[in-house]
Structure formats: C-alpha cells, structure tokens
Design a protein around this motif. Structure first.
Motif, PDB file in Angstrom:
ATOM      1  N   ARG A  11       0.829  -1.199   0.000  1.00  0.00           N
ATOM      2  CA  ARG A  11       0.000   0.000   0.000  1.00  0.00           C
ATOM      3  C   ARG A  11       0.869   1.257   0.000  1.00  0.00           C
ATOM      4  O   ARG A  11       0.553   2.245  -0.642  1.00  0.00           O
ATOM      5  N   TRP A  13       4.057   1.818  -1.219  1.00  0.00           N
ATOM      6  CA  TRP A  13       4.667   2.208  -2.482  1.00  0.00           C
ATOM      7  C   TRP A  13       3.616   2.552  -3.523  1.00  0.00           C
ATOM      8  O   TRP A  13       3.832   3.353  -4.428  1.00  0.00           O
ATOM      9  N   ARG A  14       2.407   2.008  -3.361  1.00  0.00           N
ATOM     10  CA  ARG A  14       1.313   2.358  -4.266  1.00  0.00           C
ATOM     11  C   ARG A  14       0.913   3.821  -4.090  1.00  0.00           C
ATOM     12  O   ARG A  14       0.527   4.502  -5.052  1.00  0.00           O
ATOM     13  N   VAL A  15       1.015   4.314  -2.856  1.00  0.00           N
ATOM     14  CA  VAL A  15       0.719   5.722  -2.590  1.00  0.00           C
ATOM     15  C   VAL A  15       1.647   6.620  -3.408  1.00  0.00           C
ATOM     16  O   VAL A  15       1.216   7.635  -3.979  1.00  0.00           O
ATOM     17  N   LEU A  17       3.222   5.821  -6.239  1.00  0.00           N
ATOM     18  CA  LEU A  17       2.860   5.707  -7.653  1.00  0.00           C
ATOM     19  C   LEU A  17       1.628   6.545  -7.967  1.00  0.00           C
ATOM     20  O   LEU A  17       1.576   7.241  -8.992  1.00  0.00           O
ATOM     21  N   ASP A  18       0.617   6.463  -7.103  1.00  0.00           N
ATOM     22  CA  ASP A  18      -0.624   7.210  -7.343  1.00  0.00           C
ATOM     23  C   ASP A  18      -0.370   8.717  -7.348  1.00  0.00           C
ATOM     24  O   ASP A  18      -0.949   9.452  -8.159  1.00  0.00           O
ATOM     25  N   LYS A  19       0.487   9.181  -6.456  1.00  0.00           N
ATOM     26  CA  LYS A  19       0.808  10.610  -6.394  1.00  0.00           C
ATOM     27  C   LYS A  19       1.494  11.071  -7.673  1.00  0.00           C
ATOM     28  O   LYS A  19       1.133  12.115  -8.254  1.00  0.00           O
ATOM     29  N   GLU A  21       1.412   9.587 -10.618  1.00  0.00           N
ATOM     30  CA  GLU A  21       0.454   9.473 -11.723  1.00  0.00           C
ATOM     31  C   GLU A  21      -0.473  10.694 -11.747  1.00  0.00           C
ATOM     32  O   GLU A  21      -0.740  11.272 -12.811  1.00  0.00           O
ATOM     33  N   THR A  22      -0.978  11.102 -10.584  1.00  0.00           N
ATOM     34  CA  THR A  22      -1.861  12.263 -10.505  1.00  0.00           C
ATOM     35  C   THR A  22      -1.151  13.523 -10.966  1.00  0.00           C
ATOM     36  O   THR A  22      -1.711  14.340 -11.719  1.00  0.00           O
ATOM     37  N   ASP A  23       0.095  13.689 -10.535  1.00  0.00           N
ATOM     38  CA  ASP A  23       0.856  14.873 -10.937  1.00  0.00           C
ATOM     39  C   ASP A  23       1.086  14.903 -12.451  1.00  0.00           C
ATOM     40  O   ASP A  23       1.075  15.981 -13.068  1.00  0.00           O
ATOM     41  N   GLU A  26      -2.323  15.769 -14.177  1.00  0.00           N
ATOM     42  CA  GLU A  26      -2.753  17.145 -13.952  1.00  0.00           C
ATOM     43  C   GLU A  26      -1.719  18.177 -14.390  1.00  0.00           C
ATOM     44  O   GLU A  26      -1.912  19.375 -14.207  1.00  0.00           O
ATOM     45  N   ALA A  55       8.830   2.190  -5.225  1.00  0.00           N
ATOM     46  CA  ALA A  55       7.998   2.829  -6.247  1.00  0.00           C
ATOM     47  C   ALA A  55       8.851   3.335  -7.405  1.00  0.00           C
ATOM     48  O   ALA A  55       8.469   3.199  -8.576  1.00  0.00           O
TER      49      ALA A  55
END
Length: 239
Positions: A11, A13-15, A17-19, A21-23, A26, A55
C-alpha cells in the motif's frame, strides 16, 4: 495481523505511484522534470524511504523515469518519455510467465498487423528501408530454419515500426518473444520446411508489392492469410 503487516508495504509504495500518476495527469509533472528527493517524498506522503525506492524501481522498469546516483545535476529521478521500453518490457514479462495463450497472441497479431499494412499502403511516406533489407536477407537459401524465423520476426517488427505508431511498435516488440516461440515450435511440425520457407518468402514479397502499390485492402488480406496460414500449417491448436 500478519496479513495487515504483509499488505502495508504494498500500500505504501502504491501511494507514491498514485501521487506521481496524478501529478502527470494534472500537468504538475512533465517529461524532463525531476522528482522530489526520496527524503522529501517520504515526508510529504507519510511513507518510508524504502517504499519510495520501491515505487521508483517500478517506475524505472515501466520506462517512466530515469534515475541517477550521487549528487549534482544528474542525480535523482527524472521523468522521461520511453513508452515503448516500458510497455514492451511488461509484455515480455507476461510472455515469460506464459500469461498469453497462443491463440490470443495470433488474434492480437491479426489486429495489429492488418492495421499496420493498411496504414503503410495508404500513406506512402513511411520509410520501409529496414523492412526491405530484412526481406533481402531472408532470400538467402543458406539460412537455417532458426535464422530464417528470427529474420521473419524482425520483418514483422520492422513493418510495425515503420507505421510510426509507438504503441503498436511497443506491443509488437513486447510480443516478439512469444511470436518467435510459437513460430519456432510450429516449424518443427512442418514436414517440408523448404517448401514452406519458399511460400513465406513469396508471401512477404507479395505483401510489400501491395503496400508499394497502395492496395490497402489487398495488403490486409495478404497479411491475414500469411499469419493464419502458418498457424494452420504448423498444426497449432486454439487451446
């Protein structure tokens, strides 16, 4: 409790990756930008530095970042744009794990390659030099079966590259190992290989002539029959 402990690092390292990806989505990160240092990412996202490093390793394998060690302008992680490397690598891993049935690989080839040859026939501006040189190499009667089939795979990959579509090229590159594997296995089931090689050479030349003359429908039909014909001749099943 044990399950919670085992899942926590995943969970974390997924955080990260998600951050990232969002950056990217956007527009806060673009190719050429440098990611924040590990320490800063760790503190900002509330995860351990080991999770940040995990990550970053995943992102590097995916072809999204390039990392440099030490300090100075070349250190840290930089966003890069190498979708072919990342996608091809992921597909090769799935192939290595035998995750793709042969029938699915063949069906995907038909989708991709019919689009490729149709596109090349419609737009005569594409550079087919690599395709033609591979075709010339395949005309050597002294080639072993393995050499011939390796060039055959290169021929089809060169066609995909010539289309100019990076996703199609990456997909074909990633599937190349699987394609070569089933084609090589199928060759051992063909009683008269010399006759088959002669037929494959002729089909390749017919395909290039159709592309050169701008006959898109004919090119699509020829590559379809070329791929399915070998599949049938080799006695491969649709299991």
């Amino acid at each position: 409790m044990a399950d919670d402990v085992a899942q926590a690092p995943a969970r974390a390292w997924r955080v990260v990756l998600d951050k990232i990806e969002t950056d990217l989505l956007e527009g806060r990160l673009t190719p050429g930008d440098r990611l924040a240092p590990e320490r800063e990412l760790s503190a900002t996202l509330g995860v351990g530095r080991s999770s940040v490093r995990e990550a970053l390793r995943v992102l590097e394998v995916m072809g999204l970042i390039k990392t440099g060690t030490g300090s100075g302008p070349t250190s840290g992680a930089i966003i890069i744009a190498t979708p072919r490397g990342g996608l091809a690598a992921l597909l090769r891993l799935q192939v290595a794990a035998q995750g793709f049935p042969i029938a699915d690989v063949v069906a995907t080839r038909l989708l991709l390659e019919q689009w490729v040859v149709g596109t090349l026939a419609v737009d005569g501006e594409h550079d087919l030099a690599a395709v033609r040189s591979t075709l010339t190499a395949m005309d050597d009667d002294a080639l072993s079966t393995e050499e011939f089939l390796a060039l055959d795979a290169q021929f089809h990959l060169a066609l995909a590259d010539a289309s100019g579509n990076a996703v199609v090229g990456a997909s074909m590159a990633g599937l190349r190992t699987s394609i070569e594997s089933y084609v090589q296995a199928g060759a051992r089931r063909i009683p008269d290989w010399d006759a088959t090689a002669t037929r494959l050479r002729r089909e390749h030349h017919d395909l290039i002539r159709a592309i050169d003359s701008g006959e898109a429908d004919l090119a699509r039909s020829l590559v379809h029959d070329h791929i399915t014909g070998y599949y049938a001749a080799a006695g491969l099943t649709r299991d």
